[in-house]
Design a protein around this motif. Structure first.
Motif, PDB file in Angstrom:
ATOM      1  N   MET A   1      44.009  19.391  39.154  1.00  0.00           N
ATOM      2  CA  MET A   1      44.135  18.329  40.162  1.00  0.00           C
ATOM      3  C   MET A   1      44.556  17.026  39.483  1.00  0.00           C
ATOM      4  SD  MET A   1      41.299  16.835  42.869  1.00  0.00           S
ATOM      5  CE  MET A   1      40.933  18.419  43.565  1.00  0.00           C
ATOM      6  N   PRO A   2      45.611  16.406  39.994  1.00  0.00           N
ATOM      7  CA  PRO A   2      46.066  15.132  39.413  1.00  0.00           C
ATOM      8  C   PRO A   2      44.980  14.049  39.541  1.00  0.00           C
ATOM      9  CG  PRO A   2      47.704  16.003  40.940  1.00  0.00           C
ATOM     10  CD  PRO A   2      46.483  16.853  41.080  1.00  0.00           C
ATOM     11  N   ALA A   3      45.007  13.121  38.596  1.00  0.00           N
ATOM     12  CA  ALA A   3      44.006  12.045  38.572  1.00  0.00           C
ATOM     13  C   ALA A   3      44.007  11.245  39.871  1.00  0.00           C
ATOM     14  CB  ALA A   3      44.253  11.131  37.380  1.00  0.00           C
ATOM     15  N   TRP A   4      45.193  10.989  40.444  1.00  0.00           N
ATOM     16  CA  TRP A   4      45.238  10.188  41.672  1.00  0.00           C
ATOM     17  C   TRP A   4      44.530  10.905  42.820  1.00  0.00           C
ATOM     18  CZ3 TRP A   4      47.291  11.566  46.335  1.00  0.00           C
ATOM     19  CH2 TRP A   4      48.191  12.650  46.354  1.00  0.00           C
TER      20      TRP A   4
ATOM     21  N   ALA B   1      39.891  11.390  46.300  1.00  0.00           N
ATOM     22  CA  ALA B   1      38.743  12.159  46.795  1.00  0.00           C
ATOM     23  C   ALA B   1      37.456  11.356  46.644  1.00  0.00           C
ATOM     24  CB  ALA B   1      38.639  13.487  46.048  1.00  0.00           C
ATOM     25  N   HIS B   2      37.288  10.709  45.500  1.00  0.00           N
ATOM     26  CA  HIS B   2      36.089   9.871  45.306  1.00  0.00           C
ATOM     27  C   HIS B   2      36.056   8.728  46.319  1.00  0.00           C
ATOM     28  CE1 HIS B   2      34.471  11.859  41.834  1.00  0.00           C
ATOM     29  NE2 HIS B   2      35.608  11.745  41.163  1.00  0.00           N
ATOM     30  N   ALA B   3      37.191   8.107  46.559  1.00  0.00           N
ATOM     31  CA  ALA B   3      37.261   6.998  47.516  1.00  0.00           C
ATOM     32  C   ALA B   3      36.938   7.480  48.931  1.00  0.00           C
ATOM     33  CB  ALA B   3      38.643   6.347  47.479  1.00  0.00           C
TER      34      ALA B   3
END
Length: 174
Positions: free
Chosen positions: A76-79, A84-86
Motif C-alpha cells: 500500500m502506498p504511503a499516501w 486511511a489514518h485520516a
C-alpha cells in the motif's frame, strides 16, 4: 495476514449497523409532518440509539487505545496509509461528535434525554432557542459529513477487496 481482534471486529460492525439505523431513523422522523405519537416514538428511539452508539464508541476507543491495529500491507502506498489514518480519525471524531451534538440539541430545545425511558441523562444547559438552531444545523452537517466519509470508507474497502486484492478488507471480517 494480521487481523483485528474479535472484540474490535464486533464493535466495528455493531457500531456501523447502529449508526446506519440511527441515521435512517433520523431521516424518517424529520419527514413526518406535525407532532404525532409515531414521530415522538421515533425521536425517543433515535436518541436511545445515539446514546448507545456513544457508549459503544467509548468502549471501541478504549479497546483501540489498548490494542494495536494491524499494519497495512507493504504494497500500500504511503499516501493511502496516510489517507486511511485520516479517514479513521475523522470517523472516530464524528462517531463522538454526532451523538453529543444531538444530545445538546435536545437539551437546547428543552427536551431532556431519558435513556430507554428510564435513565435521565444530566441536563448541562438550559433551553436556548438560538443555540437550538445552531445545534440542529451542526447535527445535520456532521451527519452529512459522516455520510460522505462513510461512503469513502466503504469505497476504499471495496477497492482493496476487488481491485487491489490485498486482503485489507478481510482484516475486519469475523
Amino acid at each position: 495476514m494480521h487481523r483485528y481482534t474479535l472484540p474490535a471486529i464486533a464493535l466495528h460492525w455493531l457500531v456501523a449497523l447502529l449508526i446506519i439505523a440511527t441515521f435512517l431513523l433520523g431521516l424518517t422522523m424529520v419527514d413526518i409532518p406535525g407532532l404525532t405519537p409515531t414521530k415522538l416514538k421515533y425521536f425517543s428511539w433515535h436518541k436511545w440509539m445515539g446514546v448507545t452508539v456513544f457508549g459503544l464508541a467509548c468502549l471501541r476507543l478504549l479497546w483501540r487505545l489498548t490494542h494495536k491495529a494491524p499494519t497495512y500491507p507493504d504494497s500500500m502506498p504511503a499516501w493511502q496509509k496516510n489517507a486511511a489514518h485520516a479517514v479513521h480519525g475523522l470517523l472516530y471524531f464524528l462517531i463522538f461528535a454526532i451523538p453529543l451534538s444531538g444530545y445538546f440539541f435536545s437539551l437546547s430545545a428543552g427536551v431532556p434525554v431519558v435513556y430507554l425511558g428510564i435513565f435521565p441523562l444530566p441536563v448541562f444547559i438550559a433551553p436556548d432557542p438560538e443555540l437550538k438552531i445552531l445545534l440542529r444545523q451542526t447535527h445535520y452537517a456532521l451527519n452529512m459529513t459522516l455520510l460522505a466519509v462513510f461512503c469513502l470508507h466503504v469505497l476504499a474497502a471495496l477497492k482493496h477487496q476487488f481491485i487491489d486484492r490485498d486482503r485489507t478488507f478481510q482484516r475486519m471480517l469475523p
